[in-house]
Write an enzyme that holds these catalytic residues in place. Structure first.
Site, mmCIF file in Angstrom:
data_model
loop_
_atom_site.group_PDB
_atom_site.id
_atom_site.type_symbol
_atom_site.label_atom_id
_atom_site.label_comp_id
_atom_site.label_asym_id
_atom_site.label_seq_id
_atom_site.Cartn_x
_atom_site.Cartn_y
_atom_site.Cartn_z
ATOM 1 N N ASN A 102 0.840 -1.193 0.000
ATOM 2 C CA ASN A 102 0.000 0.000 0.000
ATOM 3 C C ASN A 102 0.879 1.248 0.000
ATOM 4 O O ASN A 102 0.538 2.273 -0.554
ATOM 5 C CB ASN A 102 -0.890 0.018 1.245
ATOM 6 C CG ASN A 102 -1.610 1.339 1.396
ATOM 7 O OD1 ASN A 102 -2.448 1.687 0.580
ATOM 8 N ND2 ASN A 102 -1.242 2.110 2.416
ATOM 9 N N ARG A 198 0.831 -12.669 2.892
ATOM 10 C CA ARG A 198 -0.162 -12.035 3.744
ATOM 11 C C ARG A 198 -0.178 -10.587 3.254
ATOM 12 O O ARG A 198 0.815 -9.861 3.389
ATOM 13 C CB ARG A 198 0.267 -12.130 5.211
ATOM 14 C CG ARG A 198 -0.686 -11.471 6.212
ATOM 15 C CD ARG A 198 -0.287 -10.054 6.485
ATOM 16 N NE ARG A 198 -1.096 -9.413 7.514
ATOM 17 C CZ ARG A 198 -1.051 -8.125 7.766
ATOM 18 N NH1 ARG A 198 -0.238 -7.322 7.104
ATOM 19 N NH2 ARG A 198 -1.796 -7.599 8.712
ATOM 20 N N ASP A 200 -0.926 -6.887 3.270
ATOM 21 C CA ASP A 200 -1.190 -5.843 4.255
ATOM 22 C C ASP A 200 -2.174 -4.812 3.682
ATOM 23 O O ASP A 200 -2.067 -4.427 2.514
ATOM 24 C CB ASP A 200 0.153 -5.153 4.570
ATOM 25 C CG ASP A 200 0.061 -4.181 5.723
ATOM 26 O OD1 ASP A 200 -0.325 -4.605 6.811
ATOM 27 O OD2 ASP A 200 0.377 -2.986 5.519
ATOM 28 N N GLU A 207 -7.302 1.641 -3.148
ATOM 29 C CA GLU A 207 -7.939 2.950 -3.081
ATOM 30 C C GLU A 207 -7.429 3.855 -4.211
ATOM 31 O O GLU A 207 -6.217 4.038 -4.346
ATOM 32 C CB GLU A 207 -7.558 3.574 -1.739
ATOM 33 C CG GLU A 207 -8.574 4.477 -1.148
ATOM 34 C CD GLU A 207 -8.187 4.815 0.293
ATOM 35 O OE1 GLU A 207 -9.086 5.072 1.087
ATOM 36 O OE2 GLU A 207 -6.970 4.849 0.625
ATOM 37 N N GLU A 242 -5.453 -8.919 4.834
ATOM 38 C CA GLU A 242 -5.972 -8.123 5.927
ATOM 39 C C GLU A 242 -6.955 -7.136 5.320
ATOM 40 O O GLU A 242 -6.554 -6.250 4.558
ATOM 41 C CB GLU A 242 -4.822 -7.370 6.596
ATOM 42 C CG GLU A 242 -5.277 -6.535 7.749
ATOM 43 C CD GLU A 242 -4.345 -5.376 8.077
ATOM 44 O OE1 GLU A 242 -4.303 -5.009 9.245
ATOM 45 O OE2 GLU A 242 -3.696 -4.839 7.160
ATOM 46 N N HIS A 311 -0.267 -9.586 15.635
ATOM 47 C CA HIS A 311 0.869 -8.766 16.054
ATOM 48 C C HIS A 311 0.453 -7.330 16.378
ATOM 49 O O HIS A 311 1.282 -6.515 16.742
ATOM 50 C CB HIS A 311 1.922 -8.761 14.936
ATOM 51 C CG HIS A 311 1.384 -8.186 13.670
ATOM 52 N ND1 HIS A 311 0.343 -8.779 12.978
ATOM 53 C CD2 HIS A 311 1.693 -7.062 12.979
ATOM 54 C CE1 HIS A 311 0.048 -8.044 11.927
ATOM 55 N NE2 HIS A 311 0.845 -6.990 11.900
HETATM 56 C C1 NOJ Z 1 -1.355 -3.402 9.193
HETATM 57 C C2 NOJ Z 1 -0.300 -4.081 9.987
HETATM 58 O O1 NOJ Z 1 -0.844 -5.216 10.616
HETATM 59 C C3 NOJ Z 1 0.229 -3.063 10.986
HETATM 60 O O2 NOJ Z 1 1.114 -3.666 11.897
HETATM 61 C C4 NOJ Z 1 0.888 -1.926 10.212
HETATM 62 O O3 NOJ Z 1 1.262 -0.910 11.114
HETATM 63 C C5 NOJ Z 1 -0.056 -1.343 9.174
HETATM 64 N N1 NOJ Z 1 -0.756 -2.332 8.430
HETATM 65 C C6 NOJ Z 1 0.702 -0.463 8.192
HETATM 66 O O4 NOJ Z 1 1.446 -1.261 7.321
#
Ligand code: NOJ
Length: 548
Positions: A102, A198, A200, A207, A242, A311
């Site tokens: 992103n 995974r 992020d 967007e 996520e 985490h």
């Molecule tokens: C989601 C991640 O799980 C988090 O740890 C991170 O700070 C943000 N995305 C930004 O990459």
């Protein structure tokens, strides 16, 4: 039987820098992790999810990447990484890595070039505005640590967009060169042998940011494009995303309107996560029953990834303010335990008062529900947090391997560690460590090994559906079942302290020889299932029948 490996996986999430340090410099590394693969194999883990491994200024635990084609030199080099993939593969363990596209770090050469000149080939890789966008104080992910989502860059003399911290400028997905680069990054790591990613912050990757529009459109088709590309490169590679979005949006992440699963394979089930946490706080099954009822229908091949801890903070933003306060009161009463006004920065064992019965109950519940379970390192031994550390670092302390100095994590001096090891008290490494637990058949670690082995013998659980079984029970008790072509399992979980007896005789006609395959204690025979006892905070996993 399909061969979607991810439906039967047990995923273990870890940060390399806090797992095991092989060279004594105080920071965990790839060689250290390789040395612990046997431990993970014995635990029953089949897939590792590594938090970011790339070079990074490390201002957001590696989620601020400065080179997508390398590993952080603190962890080793690409040769070590290839060796990790090989050794893990020998033990039947796949490896997925975080794909953080992103944004980049503001130190990434692309951003440095982009800001330096309007003629930079990277200028249009980022999202700029000539004037201060009106919505710049909206949509912050880290309230309290972040003031705005647009920051003025004096070199570029422009404002740049950053959904997260200001040192994480967003890439512009509308730019075809950015899309191609993301694919190239995936191709590189797939070629090295990772099993997938995974992803992020997926809702933000897609967007199409318009300055001044807090609800900019999203290009869902990029997910279709990426999925197709990844699948061509490696047929069984998996995308695990996520995407903490509204429930009615979720299905679009799995596939397009045609109903096929042509986008993300697996999504973290944030909804079920908060329902489980609320259920544990209230000691009531109702939030989970609601959660199962509200689960959107997934296209064939779409899968949930379940978790209790990850985490980050436990994000309670999808609960009502009242529900959130209930959870805070029970699990994070001190302000210092809370984060961003929406979450809890604690590990599960301390949240549950280090009560072994409740810890087992919580994880038995998670692992018995539909979806692929994800386990955060250290949860299997009941590690605690360090609230003296800032923000989310409270739950990112070094793995506690033994009673040796630094919990066996590193031979460096205590002051040179990447983060201090939790020491002293109920959760210190002296009391909570792998070595103490691995030879004790009654330890939490041994229980996790047993529980995961049991799950492996019940293929209907992860991949099948989870249905609430509506029989008269106290509100603390959840009865649910899992079915697929191989058989049926029934689960009784008692979230409350009072023992209960449940009548499951309506299920008995289906049973062959019902028996407990996992339970908190030895119970008497199930007979015709008309008097199924379950202790306070107890649970029973019952095999009803096996057809294959
Ligand atoms: C989601 C991640 O799980 C988090 O740890 C991170 O700070 C943000 N995305 C930004 O990459």
């Amino acid at each position: 039987m399909t061969d979607r490996w991810y439906e039967k996986a047990v995923i273990y999430c870890l940060d390399i820098d806090t797992f095991a340090d092989s060279d004594g410099d105080g920071c965990g590394d790839i060689r250290g992790l390789i040395g612990r693969l046997d431990y993970l194999a014995r635990l029953g883990v089949t897939c590792l999810w590594l938090n970011p491994i790339h070079p990074s200024p490390n201002r957001d635990d590696g989620y601020d990447v400065s080179d997508f084609y390398n590993v952080d030199p603190r962890f080793g080099n690409l040769g070590d990484f290839a060796e990790l993939l090989h050794q893990a593969g020998n033990l039947g363990i796949k490896v997925i890595i975080d794909l953080v596209v992103n944004h980049t770090s503001d130190q990434h050469p692309w951003f440095q070039s982009a800001r330096s000149s309007p003629d930079s080939p990277y200028r249009n890789w980022y999202v700029w505005s000539e004037t201060a966008p009106d919505d710049r104080r909206q949509g912050m992910v880290f309230p309290g640590e972040q003031d705005e989502t647009w920051t003025y860059d004096r070199t570029a003399k422009l404002w740049y967009y950053h959904r997260f911290y200001k040192f994480q400028p967003d890439l512009d997905i509308r730019n075809p060169e950015v899309r191609e680069e993301i694919k190239k990054i995936c191709a590189f790591w797939l070629q090295l042998g990772v099993a997938g990613f995974r992803m992020d912050a997926v809702p933000f990757i897609i967007e199409e940011t318009e300055p001044g529009n807090p609800n900019s459109p999203k290009d869902m088709d990029f997910l279709t494009e990426l999925r197709q590309y990844v699948q061509w490169r490696k047929g069984d590679a998996v995308l695990l995303a996520e995407a903490n979005v509204e429930p009615d949006q979720l299905k679009h992440f799995f596939g397009d309107a045609g109903g096929s699963a042509n986008r993300i394979h697996m999504l973290f089930d944030f909804m079920l996560n908060t329902r489980m946490i609320l259920a544990l706080a209230r000691e009531s099954a109702e939030p989970i029953i609601d959660g199962l009822r509200d689960t959107p229908q997934l296209p064939e091949g779409g899968q949930w990834a379940t978790f209790l801890r990850n985490h980050d903070e436990i994000d309670l933003s999808r609960l009502t303010a009242e529900q959130r306060n209930e959870v805070f009161e029970r699990f994070g009463p001190d302000e210092n335990m809370q984060l961003y006004g929406r979450g809890i920065r604690r590990r599960l064992a301390p949240m549950l008062g280090n009560d072994r019965r409740r810890i087992e109950l919580a994880y038995a519940l998670q692992f018995s529900l539909r979806g692929t379970p994800v386990l955060r390192y250290g949860e299997e031994i009941g590690m605690g947090e360090d609230l003296a550390l800032e923000g989310r670092n409270s739950i990112r302390t070094p793995m506690q391997w033994s009673g040796l100095p630094n919990g066996g994590f590193s031979k460096a001096g205590a002051g040179d560690l990447v983060r201090p090891v939790v020491s002293g008290g109920e959760f210190g490494f002296e009391k909570v460590n792998v070595t103490l637990q691995r030879h004790d058949p009654n330890s939490l670690l041994s229980w996790f090994e047993r529980m995961i082995r049991t799950l492996r013998e019940a293929p209907e659980v992860g991949a099948g559906s989870s249905k609430h079984v509506d029989v008269p029970v106290p509100t603390n008790v959840l009865v649910h079942r899992a079915d697929d072509g191989t058989g049926t399992m029934v689960f009784v979980h008692n979230l409350g302290p009072q023992a209960a007896t449940v009548d499951l005789s309506t299920l008995y006609p289906e049973a062959e020889m019902p028996n407990d395959v996992l339970a908190d204690q030895e119970y008497s025979d199930l007979g015709k299932c008309d008097k199924v006892d379950v202790a306070g905070y107890g649970y029973r996993w019952i095999r009803l029948k096996r057809t294959a």
